[in-house]
Structures are given as structure tokens and as C-alpha cells.
Design a protein around this motif. Structure first.
Motif, PDB file in Angstrom:
ATOM      1  N   ASP A   1       0.838  -1.213   0.000  1.00  0.00           N
ATOM      2  CA  ASP A   1       0.000   0.000   0.000  1.00  0.00           C
ATOM      3  C   ASP A   1       0.868   1.257   0.000  1.00  0.00           C
ATOM      4  OD1 ASP A   1      -2.315  -1.476  -0.039  1.00  0.00           O
ATOM      5  OD2 ASP A   1      -2.771  -1.217   2.101  1.00  0.00           O
ATOM      6  N   ALA A   2       2.043   1.160   0.617  1.00  0.00           N
ATOM      7  CA  ALA A   2       2.947   2.322   0.661  1.00  0.00           C
ATOM      8  C   ALA A   2       3.860   2.359  -0.563  1.00  0.00           C
ATOM      9  CB  ALA A   2       3.778   2.281   1.938  1.00  0.00           C
TER      10      ALA A   2
ATOM     11  N   PRO B   1      -1.034   3.836   4.176  1.00  0.00           N
ATOM     12  CA  PRO B   1       0.300   4.370   3.869  1.00  0.00           C
ATOM     13  C   PRO B   1       0.515   5.747   4.497  1.00  0.00           C
ATOM     14  CG  PRO B   1      -1.120   4.467   1.935  1.00  0.00           C
ATOM     15  CD  PRO B   1      -1.880   3.714   2.973  1.00  0.00           C
ATOM     16  N   PRO B   2       1.741   6.009   4.892  1.00  0.00           N
ATOM     17  CA  PRO B   2       2.041   7.330   5.473  1.00  0.00           C
ATOM     18  C   PRO B   2       2.099   8.386   4.370  1.00  0.00           C
ATOM     19  CG  PRO B   2       4.048   6.037   5.273  1.00  0.00           C
ATOM     20  CD  PRO B   2       2.935   5.151   4.825  1.00  0.00           C
ATOM     21  N   PRO B   3       1.914   9.668   4.741  1.00  0.00           N
ATOM     22  CA  PRO B   3       2.014  10.734   3.734  1.00  0.00           C
ATOM     23  C   PRO B   3       3.452  10.860   3.224  1.00  0.00           C
ATOM     24  CG  PRO B   3       1.826  11.668   5.938  1.00  0.00           C
ATOM     25  CD  PRO B   3       1.635  10.183   6.089  1.00  0.00           C
ATOM     26  N   ALA B   4       3.564  11.412   2.004  1.00  0.00           N
ATOM     27  CA  ALA B   4       4.898  11.633   1.439  1.00  0.00           C
ATOM     28  C   ALA B   4       5.625  12.703   2.257  1.00  0.00           C
ATOM     29  CB  ALA B   4       4.777  12.068  -0.012  1.00  0.00           C
ATOM     30  N   PRO B   5       6.931  12.635   2.325  1.00  0.00           N
ATOM     31  CA  PRO B   5       7.670  13.662   3.070  1.00  0.00           C
ATOM     32  C   PRO B   5       7.593  15.015   2.370  1.00  0.00           C
ATOM     33  CG  PRO B   5       9.188  12.170   1.945  1.00  0.00           C
ATOM     34  CD  PRO B   5       7.807  11.612   1.731  1.00  0.00           C
ATOM     35  N   ASN B   6       7.746  16.057   3.132  1.00  0.00           N
ATOM     36  CA  ASN B   6       7.634  17.417   2.586  1.00  0.00           C
ATOM     37  C   ASN B   6       8.799  18.252   3.105  1.00  0.00           C
ATOM     38  OD1 ASN B   6       6.698  19.721   1.379  1.00  0.00           O
ATOM     39  ND2 ASN B   6       5.222  20.196   3.023  1.00  0.00           N
TER      40      ASN B   6
ATOM     41  N   VAL C   1       8.401   5.514   7.021  1.00  0.00           N
ATOM     42  CA  VAL C   1       8.569   6.971   7.184  1.00  0.00           C
ATOM     43  C   VAL C   1      10.040   7.305   7.420  1.00  0.00           C
ATOM     44  CG1 VAL C   1       8.046   8.920   8.708  1.00  0.00           C
ATOM     45  CG2 VAL C   1       6.211   7.356   7.982  1.00  0.00           C
TER      46      VAL C   1
ATOM     47  N   LYS D   1      12.357   5.159  -4.497  1.00  0.00           N
ATOM     48  CA  LYS D   1      11.550   4.706  -3.359  1.00  0.00           C
ATOM     49  C   LYS D   1      12.207   3.448  -2.832  1.00  0.00           C
ATOM     50  CE  LYS D   1       8.225   1.923  -5.982  1.00  0.00           C
ATOM     51  NZ  LYS D   1       6.817   1.683  -6.290  1.00  0.00           N
TER      52      LYS D   1
END
Lengths: 552, 552
Positions: free
Chosen positions: B14-15, B175-180, B146, B65
Motif C-alpha cells: 500500500d505504501a 500508507p504514510p504521507p509523502a515527506p515534505n 517513514v 523509493k
């Protein structure tokens, strides 16, 4: 005045450490340069650190003294870690020398900088030291030697910064005294005597240093006099066996079978061994294999002198004049026809030379090896003490260097061999008298068994593919030739026998690739009768349960 | 409800983590069994853990990734450590999954028991966690993801006990949010602008993520507008280069040469890079290579968005509309006659296909590679970020899986290749489009140089033998064939060219063994003019010093 590396080299040699298994890099160049200052030191190059550490392990098992290693920073140590783990679990002495950046360079976090001490603690819980100065280096070296060759033996890691190595003004240190381990005290011996005389079914579980001839003879006298059962730990560091020595049954790898072996024991006496536990955990199964109600006590710990302790026990029991039962000479006869793993083991039993060193990392293919070689000429057996596969070929390399006058026969699974296949090159370079037989069944066979044992029987195609080494099938004969080792690929018993006879008659490195394309069920069917025969006193319900378990 | 392993697999997929490079054992069997529950997950088997970890590194460099690994307890982690080290130094994201005994089994200290967390900290200082229960497993997995794919990327190690894996009742996590990541703030940009406008000689040192096209174009606009020099870190994780892209000179490996490159710099601006230090320490030489009096400041740290930071700087300088200078297309022509390492590099420059991935672990043999391929069609370059040799073949394996439509060309030294030669088998099994060229000069050439550089010039025969890979000379063509890879051994330029043309025309795994039996002095003589030409602005005294240093 010598530099640090030169004084280190002299300190090692003065203490009897005369072989260094190495894979050096830039930070070890002064150590390398110092090799020529010390004529007693032999440097053996490996193409991969796991070969160097595994060879140091095999060497020490046979030489009964440590070799040094020479590894390149944290990465080199990482590459060598698996075989150092096997040495740690086997209580094998190694002076593990890991080069590091110059002390003033570490602050810059250059590419190869990493925390070496942290990694080292995994395999050297008892001794990790970074030498801080050239002046202290030789004292640190002596401390490492003392730690390594103490009781129990251990991997002592000495981290050697480049500037400590190249610094001037070092002074070699005199060798430390030999260790003097204690003997089991009177109270312990009295308690064991009471257990033996209790009328309860008693077994001596021999491990570590107690699987050599003097210990085996003392234990066999006790067995002959008092009726105790003798067992050996499942993966001995080094075990002397064969015709003319007492035969000792090893605890089985499979917990199901070990449970059968141990089922009737009421008093278990440990000699440099741990109470048996299963190799892995399995859902719904016990990890601790000692039966409920069985008393466990220790005659000698790994810190103690096992020989003197067993002899003291024999004397206390009045068994010291008893006639030990010795294994008669017996060969199983030559195999014939299409090859199988079992037939390879039979050929080994038939052809094993006098005074050989047998290295067993054959995994599933070696299940019949113990039985087939029981009556072969006396030999030393080296096994996979820590379960980290990739030990066999390096261990054979080191054993051959320790014992140049003895033939070494290494039996290795195909999967296992590929972790440290680079050992073949060192065998060729040093022209070592090692014959390696690779069982090519094109699979991680043991994992097919394990996939069932963990209860994951409904495996799909992706899972099964993870245990399958076909596509492409490895060609070990070609791999050996690519590293300069004479090799042959055999598919029949007759070809195998011819290849083994040639190898034993022509000292030097040989590889025999034995193609044994058996299904798992066929393996199970074949081993079952031997397994049952190996345990003649098996109670019927247990035998039936075992049959069901092992049936296809 | 799925078991732990099944929910873990779904959480990974999922991630977006859809490849697992594996070398499993018994404690990982439920993870293996769960592969078939998740159609998005591809499992790639390696025969040795260093191949799995190196492939995960190469994959992530190209896929942007992480992949997952699957390793077998502390020993498997040890075997994979060197290439995880390279990933750590390259700030490459990896979700490093290490199986462990069942939680209740560790108390028995079975054969494979060891302190896994301790080893893991060497390569995963930022994230090591042993999942304590099936209920927590997927949350732990998300935390690992993450950590791995944050800024900077890192190796996040998740230790997975067997019973946590086989336990029932797990729930996959979203899934965790994408880094920013943040952009360089105004004050930092203003300070850099001041440096650029100071009139002092200024260089931008680009590293990490800033060696991709958008960053290179922004930096080249700044260079064109403001006259700053562009430099790349010595060992880029991934660098885009070739015709149509800005050409950026890499800092040299040899500290003596890097000193020359950096000699005139008065303002050094770091972009996801560290101030240059020498790879190793040498007696009497400086480790820190930044000249005295040079100011060092950071535009963007590894925690920040380098593209946006460079574009912000370009805008602040008024350079955002400047025309960047781009590398014109240029091929060096085909080599002829007896082969040498330099001629192999020339052939690569002439024949490199469009959009290739070039993996460089050629060590001394690759000294001319940069120059020869500067004007080749655009390509990605992957280098040895952590100095732990044995990275190239595994990295090429992973890169090919990340980019199945791109040709991969791996250039590998003979010594280096033997640490992880097992990668060839995975290339064959997965039918990867990788051409590997092995430079067979039968020595650890770089160490011959290093032996001199550390001032240990009076090396004796035992020392020199440690750097010599003859006796026997390795036959890489045979080794490749033994693992199912099409191979050929070449000794002339014409044979090499023919073999490369064949390999590029026939996608799939190929190995070309280039026999380059050069003496070290010959190598030095040959590389000298190229090295000097690569640094056209070299002040005469420095050029003379360099000539003396490199002369035979």
C-alpha cells in the motif's frame, strides 16, 4: 624501534599465533607491510572476509590455538560476522584484528567510517578494545590473546587504528601464561555421583572440549561401569570419532527427533554443554527439549577443565579402570548406480582416509553421514556450531592449514556453499589438501522442510520459488575451475567413487559436484529407516509418531 | 484476519514498496509464505545477503523509493552489512527487514541467537526496532517506511520475531504521507548570495539528491550567470550526466588531486554534501581537504529540498533565466589493439547506449571513465558511496529491476567483484538486462597505490603477495557460466567491442571479462595526461608536483 604493526606481529608470534587470515585494505597497509618483519607469521589471503574468519575458526578448532584475522574496518568485520558468530557459538578462540581509520581521521566521518565496536560486540561480547596508542598496542594484544584462548575460548576483537599501527616506538610484550582452568569441585562431583547411582535413567551430555579422545574415554568408562547414556551436543565444535574410539550419539537437529532421544532421561549431566533446546521455535511446539521431571546438573562448565573433571568423576564412581566400549571398524560398502545424497554419504563412509578431518555442512544431504561414517577410520568432525551457513568451505581451508599432513573432506550443501564460495580460490592459492563435495540438489532443501514445520504448508508459487535454486542450476565444477580448483561433476555412484579415489590419491584441492536431484519425499523415505535404526530403543508409540511425521 | 506477515506485506505494498530482495531462513518462513497473499509484491531471491542489500540499494537509487530486504537473523544482517553501509553513506532509503527467533525462544540462546539490534545500529542509527507484537507490527512497519524515505533517506531496520510474523489478528496500516522537506530559508540564501557576489572564488559542491537534472540545471544557470564553479561529491549516490546535461567535475578520490581541484576556492557552498575530506588518513597528510581560509557554508542540508533551494538561490541571484552550459555530444572513438583498462573506458564512451545506467566500481581501472563518458548519451551514474567494495554487481541487479526498460552497464574491478559474485546468479534467474565488465588485472591494484601512499614503500614479498590475485588467476567467464550468465573473455580491443555490441543488441545478462594485465607504472603513465587534461586550470607548480607524484 619497531612501529606498532611490527611490534604487534612479534607479540602475536611470541605467543604462538603464527597464521593470519586476511583481507586487508588501505587502513591495514602497515600491518601488511610488517608481515615481512616477522618470519614466523604466515599470511593467508582471502577474497572475502567470511572466508578469512571461517578459516580462522577452522584453524583454531584443529590447532587448539588461535589464529589472527585481519579485516578492513566495520564493513570487513560485517562481511566476516557470520563465521565469527559460528566461532562464538563454538567457543573457538580467534584474535580478530580489525583495522580502523587513524584516530584523528574519525572526526571527519569519511566514507568508510562506521561504529566498529558496536558491530564487534555481537560476536565478541567478552572482549572488544580499540587500541588507543602505539605504546599501549602490545599490551592490548596480550589482553586479546588471553581473552581469546581462555576457558571458554572466544572471539576477541582488537580494533587497530591506522596511526596506532604506523606509529613508532612500540615494544613487543612477552607472551601471557597458558590458562589453567579449574576442575569440578568435590561437592559437584558428589552430586553427580548421587545422580548416577540414583537408579534413575542418566545421561552425560558432552559438548565443547569434552568431545576429544581423553574425555570420550573417561566418559565411556563411566558409561561401561555405571550404565549412563552418552550423548553429544547437536553441533560439535570438534568431535573425535570413528573406529577405536567410543561412539557417542549426537542430539538430533530436528526437535521432534531430539525429543525422542531424550524422552526417557531422568538425570541429565552437562559437560561443557547446554541443556538441549530446539534450533528454531515452531508454532505450538516446545523450545526446551529436556523432558518434564528430568533433573539437570552441570559437571563441568565451559570455564572448567573437562578432561580432569570427567576423570575425577570416573574415579569417584570407581569407573577409572572400567573397559570402555569402543567402536569397531566397519565400512558400509560402495554405493552403486544413480547418485543420491545417501549414496554420497555411503561413499564417504567407505572411502574416508585414515586420520581425515571431516567438515560437515551438508544440511539435509548429510542426514546419513553420522551413521555411514561411524565405523570409518578415526577422524575429526567439524560442524556448523552457530547455524550461520557458509561455514564449511572456509572452515576446511583453515583446518587444512592447521594440519597440513591430514586430508580434509568437506561436505557442503549447494545453498550453503554459495555464501563463501570464494574459499576455493584460497584453497588453490595455498594448494591445500581439501576435497570438497558439493551436494547439488538445486534447492534450499532444509527450508522446504522448515516451511512445513512452521505450519505454513499451503505455500504458493512465489513462496516455493524462494526455496528453489533452479533457473539457472548452478554448475559448481565450472565455479571451481574459475577459481583454479580441479573439479568434476558426477551423476553416478561409480563416477563419484572414481573422483573421490583420485582426489584422495592426489593431495591438493579438488571439488566434486555431486548432482543429487531428489524430491523431498524421496529423501524422507530414504532417511526414515536409517533414523529409526539409529535409535534402536525407541518406544513403539514414538516410533509410529515419527514414522507419520516423516512419511511422504 | 490476516497473520502478521500477511498484514505486513499489504502495508508495504500500500505504501508503494513492491519489491523485496530476500535471502530467507526458517525464522522468515511465514513472511515467505505470505508473498503469495500480496500480488503486488515481487520477491527477488539472492544467494547471499550482500547481494540482497546491495540490490535494494541500487533499486532505491533508481526507483526513488525503497525496496524491502528480507534477511535471516543477525548472521544474515552481518552478511548484508557492507552494502547497507554503502546505502547509509549514500542516504539511500531501505526498509531492512530482519527475521528473528520467536520472542519466547530468545531466552534459550539457541545456535542462531545473537544481538541483532546491536549490529543493526551500525547501519541504521536512526531507526532500529524489534516489533513486539502482531498487533503493533504494521504500525512499526509504517514508522520504518517513514524513517527510510524521509530526508535524508536512510536504512530503517525492522526486526521481525517469528511469532510476531505468524501471529493472527493483524491489521494492515494505511500508507504514510509523502515527506515534505523544507526549502533553504531566506537568511541562508542571502548569505550564499553575498558569498557568490563577494568577488571571491566560489564553488557549489553538489551531493546527494542535487545531482539530478533539475538541480543540475539550476546550478548550471547560477554558474553561467555568476561564474561559480560546480563540483560534485567524490562518490555520488546517483548522478545524471552526459550529452545535453550540465557537466560537473567530481572531486577526485586521491586527496593529492582533490587538493589541486580545491586549491583556489575561497567560498565553498554545500548542497546536500559534506566538506571534502580524504578517503583515508595518510601519515603526515591532511585529512580535511578544504584549503585554509576558505569559508564553508551550507545552502541545503540533506534534510532539505535541494531543487527548490537551488532554484531559490538562482532567483535571488537573478540567474533563473540564464542559459546553462550543456555538455555537447562527443564520443571518444573506438580503441584498437591489445586491451588496457583505459581502452575499456574508451570503448564504454564510444558504445554506451542511450539512457543507460552506469554502475562504476572499477576502482583503479575506471580512472578514465569520467572523461571518456562525459559526452556520451545521457545516463545515470551509480558509485561506491561508502567505500565498501562488493557493491557494483548487486547495485546493477537492483537498478535493472527498478528500470526494466533501460540497459545497465556495470564496470567492476576483479577484487571488488569477488565479494558479491553471487549477484550473477540473480541476474540470470531474473533475466536482467545487465552487462558486467570485469577488469581482470589480477591484483588489488588500488592497494598497491595505497601501500605507497601510506609510506610503507619498502614492502617485502609477503606484503606484496597480499595484494596479488595471481596464483591462480581468476577466470570470470567460467564463474559467470557456472551461474548461468552468458560470458566471454576478451584480450583485445576488437574482441571487447564485438562483445559489447553483442551484449547491447541482445538484452539479458552478459559478462565480459576484460583481461588488462598492466603494471602499475604503466597505468600511472597512461592516466597522467588525462588527469592533467581534466584539470586545465592547474597552476604549474601543482601540475609539476602531480607529475612527480604520479610518475613511475
Amino acid at each position: 624501534m619497531p612501529n606498532g604493526a611490527q611490534a604487534l606481529m612479534k607479540t602475536l608470534a611470541d605467543a604462538g599465533i603464527e597464521v593470519c587470515f586476511s583481507n586487508p585494505g588501505t587502513s591495514e597497509m602497515h600491518f601488511v607491510a610488517a608481515l615481512d618483519s616477522e618470519p614466523r607469521m604466515r599470511a593467508v589471503l582471502a577474497l572475502f572476509e567470511g572466508v578469512a574468519t571461517g578459516a580462522a575458526d577452522g584453524y583454531a578448532r584443529m590447532a587448539d590455538k588461535p589464529a589472527a584475522t585481519l579485516l578492513h574496518l566495520g564493513c570487513g568485520l560485517g562481511n566476516g560476522l557470520a563465521n565469527l558468530h559460528n566461532a562464538r557459538k563454538g567457543k573457538v578462540p580467534i584474535v580478530n584484528i580489525v583495522g580502523d581509520h587513524a584516530t584523528y581521521h574519525t572526526q571527519y566521518d569519511a566514507q568508510l567510517q562506521s561504529d566498529i565496536e558496536t558491530v564487534a560486540r555481537n560476536v565478541s561480547p567478552g572482549f572488544v578494545r580499540t587500541s588507543a596508542s602505539t605504546a599501549e598496542l602490545c599490551r592490548d594484544t596480550v589482553d586479546a590473546i588471553v581473552a581469546a584462548r581462555g576457558y571458554p575460548g572466544q572471539v576477541a576483537t582488537l580494533i587497530l587504528p591506522a596511526d596506532v599501527s604506523w606509529g613508532e616506538g612500540a615494544v613487543a610484550c612477552p607472551p601471557p601464561p597458558a590458562p589453567n582452568p579449574a576442575v569440578a569441585d568435590d561437592a559437584v562431583v558428589a552430586a553427580v555421583v548421587a545422580a548416577v547411582r540414583s537408579g534413575r535413567k542418566t545421561a552425560l551430555l558432552l559438548g565443547g572440549r569434552s568431545l576429544r579422545e581423553p574425555d570420550l574415554l573417561a566418559a565411556a568408562r563411566i558409561a561401561a561401569h555405571s550404565g549412563v547414556k552418552l550423548l553429544a551436543e547437536v553441533f560439535p565444535t570438534r568431535m573425535q570419532r570413528g573406529a577405536g574410539l567410543p561412539a557417542v550419539e549426537r542430539v538430533a537437529y530436528m526437535a521432534e527427533m531430539a525429543g525422542v532421544q531424550l524422552a526417557e532421561i531422568e538425570e541429565l549431566i552437562l559437560v561443557d554443554a547446554k541443556a538441549p533446546v530446539s534450533f528454531f521455535a515452531y508454532p505450538g511446539k516446545q523450545s526446551y527439549l529436556v523432558p518434564d521431571g528430568c533433573n539437570v546438573q552441570t559437571l563441568a562448565t565451559p570455564e572448567q577443565n573437562t578432561t580432569a573433571s570427567l576423570e575425577k568423576l570416573a574415579a569417584a564412581l570407581g569407573a577409572d579402570k572400567a573397559q570402555p566400549q569402543l567402536q569397531p571398524a566397519r565400512r558400509p560398502g560402495l554405493p552403486r548406480g544413480k547418485l543420491s545424497a545417501a549414496k554420497v554419504c555411503r561413499a564417504v563412509g567407505q572411502l574416508l582416509p585414515e586420520n581425515a578431518i571431516l567438515v560437515d555442512e551438508a544440511i539435509t544431504s548429510g542426514l546419513m553421514l553420522s551413521l555411514m561414517t561411524a565405523g570409518a577410520p578415526r577422524h575429526d568432525l567439524i560442524t556448523l556450531t552457530g547455524g550461520a551457513i557458509g561455514q564449511g568451505l572456509p572452515s576446511a581451508t583453515g583446518a587444512a592449514i592447521a594440519c597440513p599432513d591430514r586430508p580434509v573432506l568437506a561436505l557442503i550443501g549447494d545453498g550453503s556453499s554459495m555464501y563463501t564460495i570464494q574459499a576455493l580460490w584460497t584453497m588453490a592459492r595455498e594448494q591445500l589438501n581439501v576435497t570438497s563435495i558439493i551436494f547439488n540438489n538445486a534447492s534450499y532443501s532444509v527450508l522446504n522442510v522448515e516451511l512445513e514445520r512452521v505450519g505454513a504448508e499451503e505455500a504458493g508459487p512465489k513462496a516455493k520459488s524462494q526455496l528453489d535454486l533452479r533457473g539457472p542450476v548452478l554448475n559448481f565444477a565450472q565455479l571451481a575451475q574459475g577459481m583454479g580448483v580441479h573439479s568434476v561433476r558426477v551423476t553416478t555412484s561409480e563416477e563419484l567413487v572414481k573422483a573421490m579415489e583420485y582426489a584422495f590419491a592426489n593431495p591438493g584441492p579438488h571439488l566434486i559436484e555431486a548432482v543429487v536431484p531428489e524430491s523431498l519425499n524421496a529423501t524422507k523415505r530414504k532417511i526414515l529407516p536409517y533414523l529409526l535404526r539409529a535409535m534402536p530403543k525407541l518406544p513403539q508409540p514414538l516410533a509410529n509418531a515419527l514414522k507419520r511425521k516423516l512419511a511422504p
